[in-house]
Design a protein around this motif. Sequence first.
Motif, PDB file in Angstrom:
ATOM      1  N   ASN A 198       0.861  -1.305   0.140  1.00 22.51           N
ATOM      2  CA  ASN A 198       0.181  -0.137   0.142  1.00 22.51           C
ATOM      3  C   ASN A 198       1.007   1.127   0.160  1.00 22.51           C
ATOM      4  OD1 ASN A 198      -2.523  -1.391  -0.163  1.00 22.51           O
ATOM      5  ND2 ASN A 198      -2.647  -1.335   2.162  1.00 22.51           N
ATOM      6  N   ASP A 199       1.891   1.256   0.637  1.00 19.30           N
ATOM      7  CA  ASP A 199       2.899   2.206   0.893  1.00 19.30           C
ATOM      8  C   ASP A 199       3.472   2.716  -0.434  1.00 19.30           C
ATOM      9  OD1 ASP A 199       2.528   2.631   3.559  1.00 19.30           O
ATOM     10  OD2 ASP A 199       4.320   1.580   4.173  1.00 19.30           O
ATOM     11  N   GLN A 200       3.609   1.531  -1.343  1.00 28.23           N
ATOM     12  CA  GLN A 200       4.361   1.822  -2.819  1.00 28.23           C
ATOM     13  C   GLN A 200       3.484   2.419  -3.514  1.00 28.23           C
ATOM     14  OE1 GLN A 200       7.656   1.071  -3.614  1.00 28.23           O
ATOM     15  NE2 GLN A 200       6.995   2.280  -5.523  1.00 28.23           N
ATOM     16  N   ARG A 201       2.297   1.759  -3.370  1.00 33.86           N
ATOM     17  CA  ARG A 201       1.086   2.418  -4.483  1.00 33.86           C
ATOM     18  C   ARG A 201       0.783   4.017  -4.206  1.00 33.86           C
ATOM     19  NH1 ARG A 201      -0.848  -2.933  -4.215  1.00 33.86           N
ATOM     20  NH2 ARG A 201      -1.925  -2.700  -2.510  1.00 33.86           N
ATOM     21  N   LEU A 202       0.627   4.156  -2.823  1.00 33.87           N
ATOM     22  CA  LEU A 202       0.347   5.477  -2.260  1.00 33.87           C
ATOM     23  C   LEU A 202       1.644   6.329  -3.038  1.00 33.87           C
ATOM     24  CD1 LEU A 202      -1.194   7.697  -0.836  1.00 33.87           C
ATOM     25  CD2 LEU A 202       0.048   6.849   0.994  1.00 33.87           C
ATOM     26  N   LEU A 203       2.749   5.901  -2.621  1.00 35.60           N
ATOM     27  CA  LEU A 203       3.767   7.094  -3.212  1.00 35.60           C
ATOM     28  C   LEU A 203       3.977   7.058  -4.729  1.00 35.60           C
ATOM     29  CD1 LEU A 203       6.545   8.471  -2.786  1.00 35.60           C
ATOM     30  CD2 LEU A 203       7.752   6.324  -2.902  1.00 35.60           C
ATOM     31  N   ASP A 204       3.581   5.820  -5.474  1.00 43.15           N
ATOM     32  CA  ASP A 204       3.493   6.117  -7.052  1.00 43.15           C
ATOM     33  C   ASP A 204       2.363   7.135  -7.475  1.00 43.15           C
ATOM     34  OD1 ASP A 204       5.432   4.419  -7.598  1.00 43.15           O
ATOM     35  OD2 ASP A 204       4.259   2.656  -7.805  1.00 43.15           O
ATOM     36  N   ARG A 205       1.276   6.978  -6.534  1.00 41.53           N
ATOM     37  CA  ARG A 205       0.239   7.632  -6.999  1.00 41.53           C
ATOM     38  C   ARG A 205       0.468   9.451  -6.760  1.00 41.53           C
ATOM     39  NH1 ARG A 205      -6.232   7.071  -5.644  1.00 41.53           N
ATOM     40  NH2 ARG A 205      -6.896   8.566  -6.767  1.00 41.53           N
ATOM     41  N   ILE A 206       1.127   9.601  -5.654  1.00 39.03           N
ATOM     42  CA  ILE A 206       1.597  11.023  -5.201  1.00 39.03           C
ATOM     43  C   ILE A 206       2.685  11.453  -6.467  1.00 39.03           C
ATOM     44  CG2 ILE A 206       3.073  12.331  -3.606  1.00 39.03           C
ATOM     45  CD1 ILE A 206       1.942  10.404  -1.370  1.00 39.03           C
ATOM     46  N   LEU A 207       3.348  10.571  -6.659  1.00 41.04           N
ATOM     47  CA  LEU A 207       4.631  11.066  -7.859  1.00 41.04           C
ATOM     48  C   LEU A 207       3.691  11.252  -9.025  1.00 41.04           C
ATOM     49  CD1 LEU A 207       7.555   8.617  -6.985  1.00 41.04           C
ATOM     50  CD2 LEU A 207       7.552  10.865  -7.049  1.00 41.04           C
ATOM     51  N   ASP A 208       3.083  10.411  -9.456  1.00 45.19           N
ATOM     52  CA  ASP A 208       2.068  10.629 -10.704  1.00 45.19           C
ATOM     53  C   ASP A 208       1.135  11.794 -10.598  1.00 45.19           C
ATOM     54  OD1 ASP A 208       3.355   8.396 -11.798  1.00 45.19           O
ATOM     55  OD2 ASP A 208       1.299   7.142 -11.285  1.00 45.19           O
ATOM     56  N   ASP A 209       0.750  12.164  -9.612  1.00 42.90           N
ATOM     57  CA  ASP A 209      -0.083  13.473  -9.403  1.00 42.90           C
ATOM     58  C   ASP A 209       0.814  14.771  -9.538  1.00 42.90           C
ATOM     59  OD1 ASP A 209      -2.259  11.995  -9.133  1.00 42.90           O
ATOM     60  OD2 ASP A 209      -2.557  12.213  -7.023  1.00 42.90           O
ATOM     61  N   GLN A 210       2.071  14.879  -8.647  1.00 42.24           N
ATOM     62  CA  GLN A 210       2.797  15.652  -8.705  1.00 42.24           C
ATOM     63  C   GLN A 210       3.528  16.001 -10.211  1.00 42.24           C
ATOM     64  OE1 GLN A 210       3.784  18.085  -6.249  1.00 42.24           O
ATOM     65  NE2 GLN A 210       1.764  17.112  -5.248  1.00 42.24           N
ATOM     66  N   HIS A 211       3.788  14.928 -10.775  1.00 47.79           N
ATOM     67  CA  HIS A 211       4.471  14.988 -12.040  1.00 47.79           C
ATOM     68  C   HIS A 211       3.542  15.619 -13.118  1.00 47.79           C
ATOM     69  CE1 HIS A 211       6.244  12.352 -15.443  1.00 47.79           C
ATOM     70  NE2 HIS A 211       6.889  13.616 -15.777  1.00 47.79           N
ATOM     71  N   ARG A 212       2.269  14.858 -13.006  1.00 49.46           N
ATOM     72  CA  ARG A 212       1.337  15.629 -14.130  1.00 49.46           C
ATOM     73  C   ARG A 212       1.022  17.352 -13.646  1.00 49.46           C
ATOM     74  NH1 ARG A 212      -1.579  10.829 -13.341  1.00 49.46           N
ATOM     75  NH2 ARG A 212      -2.644  11.791 -11.639  1.00 49.46           N
ATOM     76  N   ARG A 213       1.162  17.615 -12.489  1.00 50.69           N
ATOM     77  CA  ARG A 213       0.877  18.923 -12.098  1.00 50.69           C
ATOM     78  C   ARG A 213       2.034  19.790 -12.315  1.00 50.69           C
ATOM     79  NH1 ARG A 213       1.448  22.257  -7.732  1.00 50.69           N
ATOM     80  NH2 ARG A 213       2.150  20.498  -6.185  1.00 50.69           N
ATOM     81  N   LEU A 214       3.329  19.444 -12.012  1.00 47.47           N
ATOM     82  CA  LEU A 214       4.393  20.273 -12.054  1.00 47.47           C
ATOM     83  C   LEU A 214       5.082  20.157 -13.282  1.00 47.47           C
ATOM     84  CD1 LEU A 214       5.492  19.446  -8.359  1.00 47.47           C
ATOM     85  CD2 LEU A 214       4.375  21.609  -9.093  1.00 47.47           C
ATOM     86  N   ALA A 215       5.382  18.903 -13.888  1.00 44.70           N
ATOM     87  CA  ALA A 215       6.248  18.876 -14.827  1.00 44.70           C
ATOM     88  C   ALA A 215       5.825  17.771 -15.848  1.00 44.70           C
ATOM     89  CB  ALA A 215       7.619  18.600 -14.528  1.00 44.70           C
ATOM     90  N   PRO A 216       4.590  17.958 -16.591  1.00 49.31           N
ATOM     91  CA  PRO A 216       4.303  17.035 -17.387  1.00 49.31           C
ATOM     92  C   PRO A 216       4.904  16.549 -18.819  1.00 49.31           C
ATOM     93  CG  PRO A 216       3.017  18.995 -17.523  1.00 49.31           C
ATOM     94  CD  PRO A 216       3.916  19.140 -16.477  1.00 49.31           C
ATOM     95  N   ASN A 217       5.571  17.473 -18.980  1.00 46.35           N
ATOM     96  CA  ASN A 217       6.753  17.188 -20.199  1.00 46.35           C
ATOM     97  C   ASN A 217       8.020  16.493 -20.045  1.00 46.35           C
ATOM     98  OD1 ASN A 217       4.695  18.300 -21.844  1.00 46.35           O
ATOM     99  ND2 ASN A 217       5.464  20.334 -21.378  1.00 46.35           N
ATOM    100  N   GLN A 218       8.461  16.555 -18.371  1.00 45.65           N
ATOM    101  CA  GLN A 218       9.376  15.692 -17.857  1.00 45.65           C
ATOM    102  C   GLN A 218       9.412  14.346 -17.943  1.00 45.65           C
ATOM    103  OE1 GLN A 218      10.813  17.312 -14.152  1.00 45.65           O
ATOM    104  NE2 GLN A 218      12.570  17.250 -14.738  1.00 45.65           N
ATOM    105  N   GLY A 219      10.522  13.481 -18.209  1.00 48.46           N
ATOM    106  CA  GLY A 219      10.462  12.171 -18.071  1.00 48.46           C
ATOM    107  C   GLY A 219      10.264  11.674 -16.600  1.00 48.46           C
ATOM    108  N   ARG A 220       9.778  10.478 -16.510  1.00 46.81           N
ATOM    109  CA  ARG A 220       9.313  10.136 -15.172  1.00 46.81           C
ATOM    110  C   ARG A 220      10.550   9.927 -14.156  1.00 46.81           C
ATOM    111  NH1 ARG A 220       5.344   7.704 -11.937  1.00 46.81           N
ATOM    112  NH2 ARG A 220       6.167   5.985 -10.321  1.00 46.81           N
TER     113      ARG A 220
END
Length: 94
Positions: A4-26
């Motif tokens: 659950n911790d890994q899924r939560l961290l992945d979701r936080i990263l995905d949300d932040q990635h879309r919001r802050l730097a959608p054109n940047q690689g993961r």
Amino acid sequence: MQSNDQRLLDRILDDQHRRLAPNQGRDDFFTFFAADKALQDWDLDNDEITDGIVDGAHDCGIDGIWSFVDGRYVTADAHQYLAWRCHVVEREVS
């Protein structure tokens, strides 16, 4: 299977990635995100965080390096505001 911790961290990263730097690689965004969290007590802006990222081939495992003298982030123009004699030199490496 992910915890659950890994899924939560992945979701936080995905949300932040879309919001802050959608054109940047993961991978690049993860490096920035990790540095941002490691440096949160220093209150650096995004450009200052990005300036310290040195991640790449042959980096000996160091993803970023930032220097601080007497509590101030050292930039290329540091000579304009640093006293000749500094008391505390700190370095953050991630």
